[in-house]
Design an enzyme around this catalytic site. Structure first.
Site, short mmCIF file in Angstrom:
data_model
loop_
_atom_site.label_atom_id
_atom_site.label_comp_id
_atom_site.label_asym_id
_atom_site.label_seq_id
_atom_site.Cartn_x
_atom_site.Cartn_y
_atom_site.Cartn_z
CE LYS A 116 -3.04 -2.99 -0.05
NZ LYS A 116 -3.55 -3.41 -1.35
N GLY A 164 -8.21 -3.95 2.48
CA GLY A 164 -9.53 -4.51 2.76
C GLY A 164 -9.91 -4.44 4.23
CD GLU A 200 -4.41 6.43 3.76
OE1 GLU A 200 -3.97 5.90 2.75
OE2 GLU A 200 -5.60 6.29 4.13
NE ARG A 292 -10.48 -8.96 -6.00
CZ ARG A 292 -10.16 -8.13 -5.04
NH1 ARG A 292 -8.90 -7.96 -4.72
NH2 ARG A 292 -11.09 -7.44 -4.41
NE ARG A 338 -19.92 -8.67 -2.53
CZ ARG A 338 -18.61 -8.53 -2.38
NH1 ARG A 338 -17.98 -9.23 -1.44
NH2 ARG A 338 -17.93 -7.70 -3.13
C1 MV4 Z 1 -9.93 4.74 5.38
C2 MV4 Z 1 -11.12 5.32 5.88
C3 MV4 Z 1 -11.08 6.65 6.22
N1 MV4 Z 1 -9.93 7.34 6.10
N2 MV4 Z 1 -8.83 5.48 5.26
C4 MV4 Z 1 -11.62 0.29 5.02
C5 MV4 Z 1 -11.19 -0.77 4.08
C6 MV4 Z 1 -9.83 -0.43 3.68
N3 MV4 Z 1 -9.63 -0.75 2.30
C7 MV4 Z 1 -9.68 1.02 3.93
N4 MV4 Z 1 -10.82 1.41 4.72
C8 MV4 Z 1 -10.98 2.69 5.12
N5 MV4 Z 1 -9.87 3.47 5.00
C9 MV4 Z 1 -8.84 6.75 5.63
N6 MV4 Z 1 -7.71 7.46 5.52
C10 MV4 Z 1 -12.25 4.54 5.98
C11 MV4 Z 1 -12.18 3.22 5.62
C12 MV4 Z 1 -13.39 2.46 5.80
C13 MV4 Z 1 -14.12 1.99 4.71
C14 MV4 Z 1 -13.69 2.20 3.42
C15 MV4 Z 1 -14.40 1.73 2.35
C16 MV4 Z 1 -15.59 1.04 2.59
C17 MV4 Z 1 -16.03 0.82 3.87
C18 MV4 Z 1 -15.30 1.28 4.94
C19 MV4 Z 1 -15.77 1.05 6.23
C20 MV4 Z 1 -15.05 1.52 7.29
C21 MV4 Z 1 -13.84 2.20 7.07
#
Ligand code: MV4
Length: 453
Positions: A116, A164, A200, A292, A338
């Site tokens: 990442k 994820g 971040e 993917r 789903r």
């Molecule tokens: C974040 C965020 C807020 N700010 N990063 C959750 C999955 C992972 N791929 C990254 N995620 C998040 N990263 C920052 N800087 C909030 C989430 C997040 C989230 C992101 C996408 C879909 C659902 C989520 C549920 C909770 C937190």
């Protein structure tokens, strides 16, 4: 085009890939574990070979065994589906070494996006907006607090090898960050074999909107619009749709163009997805790239009329994309849910035998499913048993069709999340397009959230 491919996966996605192969006249080789001997993907493929015991480490993740089956059966390529080996750079490299085409991007590109921190650096170079934060591994907890003070709290502490939702923590102040740092770092080191951490800025209540890309090996790349996948619980998507109810045409185009820039910058080939977080002001930030085919690809297929699996096969066989960006259409609205074998309240898996299964029918309903009456849902694999995709001329029509369909499912013998899906689809907030990543906690009275009206 290939004349025979091996499918290194199981369940609905194996059947999905077989279907496109049959359409294109490509022979299919299935692999299966002891637990999957009676599975539909085994019956529907032209050939099927056992790879090992039920546990994935002893079957679907056995790289050398899978490659040897491909070579023995003279399969020219391997489609990894999603999950399992689909983003495993070592597997892609071993395929390359053995002269079997891996249906996906080059191994180095998979590895680059798997880190990442490296992905953030690369996206910044490509001129793609990234979440404010750092793009180098933190040396120690003091560096972490210095950096976080500069960014401003709250911040997300994330593991470079995570993704994820695994290996990340939200912290509101320096004290919390100090408490979290070492534990997270050592968990990442033992879990992923890589303890690199970064921070971040925390984006509050964002939406998760991702761009579907297709890139060929001749330098052509197009975006197939976006999918919104904000409705999640425990970092598992449950409802996805296209188009997003939130984007305007300008933001949609900017996100699509940023995603294409990203893909071209890294020499990406095949189907891929750039995930963005989108804040309330419609600022978008690169989150992760998925190298993917994705679970939710059907909603994009429904609004564009493009068979994404077919495009993957054509690209992997060296063909040029046969259409330009201007020729990618967008028509109507599609929603996917789903269906999981799980308790709708606790979200715990509910394995068992499906004693009865009756599916809703209708011309606007598509099923991606690999179980039938009598199928056994085992605890060894992902408990997702089916996907249902509803299409409509607009969002309201697609929602109405989906709600009707969900009420018509007859599934006995196991518990499913269908009641929870009905709660989501019928909720006023969902119908108004209030689809943020906090939806389930905020509206469905789960994990101490607000009461569901
Ligand atoms: C974040 C965020 C807020 N700010 N990063 C959750 C999955 C992972 N791929 C990254 N995620 C998040 N990263 C920052 N800087 C909030 C989430 C997040 C989230 C992101 C996408 C879909 C659902 C989520 C549920 C909770 C937190």
């Amino acid at each position: 085009m290939f004349s025979k491919i091996l499918i290194a996966n199981r369940g609905e996605i194996a059947l999905r890939i077989i279907r496109t192969c049959q359409k294109l006249g490509i022979q299919t080789v299935a692999i299966y574990s002891e637990a999957d001997a009676n599975s539909l993907h085994v019956k529907q493929a032209d050939e099927a070979y056992i790879v090992g015991k039920a546990r994935v480490n002893e079957s679907y993740l056995n790289i050398e065994k899978i490659i040897s089956i491909a070579k023995e059966t003279k399969a020219e390529a391997i489609h990894p589906g999603y999950g399992l080996l689909s983003e495993n750079a070592t597997f892609a490299r071993r395929c390359e070494e053995e002269g079997v085409v891996f249906i996906g991007p080059k191994p180095d590109v998979i590895a680059k996006m798997g880190s990442k921190i490296e992905a953030r650096q690369t996206m910044a170079e490509a001129g793609v907006p990234i979440v404010p934060g750092i793009s180098f591994p933190l040396a120690d907890v003091d560096e972490a607090t210095n950096v976080a003070n500069g960014i401003g709290y709250p911040v997300m502490l994330k593991a470079s090898a995570g993704g994820g939702g695994i290996g990340m923590q939200l912290v509101y102040d320096e004290e919390q960050l100090r408490k979290a740092f070492e534990g997270n770092q050592s968990r990442a080191a033992s879990f992923f074999g890589d303890g690199a951490m970064y921070v971040e800025k925390y984006i509050e209540n964002p939406r998760h909107i991702e761009i579907q890309l297709l890139a060929d090996a001749h330098g052509n790349c197009v975006y197939l619009w976006e999918r919104e996948c904000s409705i999640q619980r425990r970092h598992q998507k449950v409802v996805e749709e296209a188009p997003s109810p939130f984007l305007d045409e300008e933001t949609r185009r900017k996100m699509g163009e940023a995603a294409v820039r990203a893909a071209k910058h890294i020499g990406y080939t095949n189907a891929g997805t750039i995930e963005f977080l989108v804040d309330e002001q419609k600022n978008f930030y690169f989150l992760e790239m998925n190298t993917r085919l994705q679970v939710e690809h059907p909603v994009t297929e429904e609004i564009t009329g493009i068979d994404i699996v077919e495009q993957q096969l054509r690209i992997a066989a060296g063909e040029k994309l046969s259409f330009t960006q201007a020729e990618v259409k967008r028509e109507g609205h599609a929603i996917e849910v789903r269906i999981y074998a799980e308790d709708p309240n606790t979200f715990f898996p509910s394995p068992g035998t499906i004693t009865r299964l009756q599916l809703p029918e209708g011309e606007h309903i598509r099923h991606e499913i690999a179980v039938q009456s009598g199928s056994v849902v085992t605890p060894f694999y992902d408990p997702m048993i089916a996907k249902c995709i509803a299409k409509g001329s607009d969002r309201q029509a697609a929602i109405a069709t989906m709600i009707e369909a969900l009420h018509e499912y007859k599934i006995e013998g196991i518990k499913t999340n269908i009641p929870m899906l009905i709660d989501v689809l019928t909720h006023e907030a969902f119908q108004q397009g209030n689809t943020t990543t906090n939806f389930v906690n905020m509206y469905l009275n789960k994990k101490g959230g607000k009461t569901h009206a």
